[in-house]
Design a protein around this motif. Structure first.
Motif, PDB file in Angstrom:
ATOM      1  N   SER A   1       0.831  -1.207   0.000  1.00  0.00           N
ATOM      2  CA  SER A   1       0.000   0.000   0.000  1.00  0.00           C
ATOM      3  C   SER A   1       0.866   1.258   0.000  1.00  0.00           C
ATOM      4  O   SER A   1       0.489   2.279  -0.587  1.00  0.00           O
ATOM      5  CB  SER A   1      -0.969   0.007   1.189  1.00  0.00           C
ATOM      6  OG  SER A   1      -0.281   0.166   2.407  1.00  0.00           O
TER       7      SER A   1
ATOM      8  N   THR B   1       1.926   1.991  -3.588  1.00  0.00           N
ATOM      9  CA  THR B   1       0.797   2.587  -4.312  1.00  0.00           C
ATOM     10  C   THR B   1       0.587   4.035  -3.893  1.00  0.00           C
ATOM     11  O   THR B   1       0.402   4.917  -4.743  1.00  0.00           O
ATOM     12  CB  THR B   1      -0.489   1.774  -4.052  1.00  0.00           C
ATOM     13  OG1 THR B   1      -0.280   0.438  -4.514  1.00  0.00           O
ATOM     14  CG2 THR B   1      -1.679   2.382  -4.763  1.00  0.00           C
ATOM     15  N   ASP B   2       0.631   4.307  -2.594  1.00  0.00           N
ATOM     16  CA  ASP B   2       0.427   5.670  -2.093  1.00  0.00           C
ATOM     17  C   ASP B   2       1.510   6.625  -2.591  1.00  0.00           C
ATOM     18  O   ASP B   2       1.217   7.771  -2.951  1.00  0.00           O
ATOM     19  CB  ASP B   2       0.382   5.682  -0.570  1.00  0.00           C
ATOM     20  CG  ASP B   2      -0.885   5.068   0.004  1.00  0.00           C
ATOM     21  OD1 ASP B   2      -1.829   4.791  -0.772  1.00  0.00           O
ATOM     22  OD2 ASP B   2      -0.921   4.864   1.233  1.00  0.00           O
TER      23      ASP B   2
ATOM     24  N   GLY C   1       8.965   5.898  -5.837  1.00  0.00           N
ATOM     25  CA  GLY C   1       7.570   5.873  -6.281  1.00  0.00           C
ATOM     26  C   GLY C   1       7.119   7.210  -6.825  1.00  0.00           C
ATOM     27  O   GLY C   1       6.420   7.286  -7.838  1.00  0.00           O
TER      28      GLY C   1
ATOM     29  N   GLU D   1       3.185   6.435  -5.348  1.00  0.00           N
ATOM     30  CA  GLU D   1       2.903   6.703  -6.757  1.00  0.00           C
ATOM     31  C   GLU D   1       1.724   7.677  -6.901  1.00  0.00           C
ATOM     32  O   GLU D   1       1.743   8.562  -7.758  1.00  0.00           O
ATOM     33  CB  GLU D   1       2.637   5.398  -7.495  1.00  0.00           C
ATOM     34  CG  GLU D   1       3.886   4.542  -7.607  1.00  0.00           C
ATOM     35  CD  GLU D   1       3.640   3.162  -8.191  1.00  0.00           C
ATOM     36  OE1 GLU D   1       2.460   2.789  -8.424  1.00  0.00           O
ATOM     37  OE2 GLU D   1       4.632   2.450  -8.420  1.00  0.00           O
ATOM     38  N   MET D   2       0.700   7.528  -6.053  1.00  0.00           N
ATOM     39  CA  MET D   2      -0.446   8.446  -6.091  1.00  0.00           C
ATOM     40  C   MET D   2      -0.020   9.874  -5.771  1.00  0.00           C
ATOM     41  O   MET D   2      -0.465  10.827  -6.429  1.00  0.00           O
ATOM     42  CB  MET D   2      -1.522   7.989  -5.096  1.00  0.00           C
ATOM     43  CG  MET D   2      -2.277   6.762  -5.527  1.00  0.00           C
ATOM     44  SD  MET D   2      -3.413   6.168  -4.246  1.00  0.00           S
ATOM     45  CE  MET D   2      -4.506   7.555  -4.058  1.00  0.00           C
TER      46      MET D   2
END
Length: 167
Positions: free
Chosen positions: A29, A32-33, A65, A35-36
């Motif tokens: 997670s 992913t965060d 990321g 990259e967001m």
């Protein structure tokens, strides 16, 4: 006008037995965060001239990321960003304050303490979000009228506070 981007590293997994806290990696997670937040930085035009990144693995992986989705400028690593307090962070920022914009990737409670200290005023929504804490992958955008070499408590303006939930 100078901008200071203060980013808490993304969510990391627990240290395995025999692994130092410094060497904790991001969990899925967290990847992913990060990259967001990189996408959000690009979308908002938040492009630092220089990135100051903690040498801790989770901070370096957070940078990776973000950098896969936006420009992070020149990068310098500081192990001191793992252990310094908010005053130490501010000293490192001032030492590199000749740049118009800096991204600092570090740790809590230093990020939260520093953001609160330097942000004299700010956008209501940003301050309200920050009042709930400084989550992993949280990004504070603080604007200063002068150079970051003169950054000091109460002299900034909290322009935005982004989290993976709010982007």
């Amino acid at each position: 006008m100078a901008k200071l981007y203060l980013l808490r590293h993304a969510k990391a997994g627990w240290a395995l037995p025999g692994t130092r806290d410094f060497d904790r990696a991001l969990d899925p997670s967290g990847v992913t965060d990060a990259e967001m937040i990189g996408n959000a930085m690009r979308a908002h035009g938040y492009v630092p001239d220089l990135t100051l990144c903690s040498g801790a693995l989770r901070a370096r992986e957070t940078l990776g990321g973000i950098a896969s989705h936006t420009d992070t400028g020149r990068v310098l690593y500081f192990d001191k960003l793992y252990s310094e307090d908010a005053a130490g962070y501010l000293e490192i920022i001032r030492d590199h304050g000749d740049f118009d914009s800096l991204l600092v990737i570090g740790h809590n409670p230093m990020m939260e303490d520093l953001t609160i200290a330097v942000s004299g005023n700010g956008e209501a929504g940003a301050r309200e979000t920050l009042e709930h804490g400084f989550p992993t992958s949280g990004l504070a955008v603080v604007r200063f009228d002068g150079s970051l070499t003169n950054a000091a408590p109460g002299k900034g303006y909290l322009e935005a506070f982004l989290t993976p939930i709010t982007v």
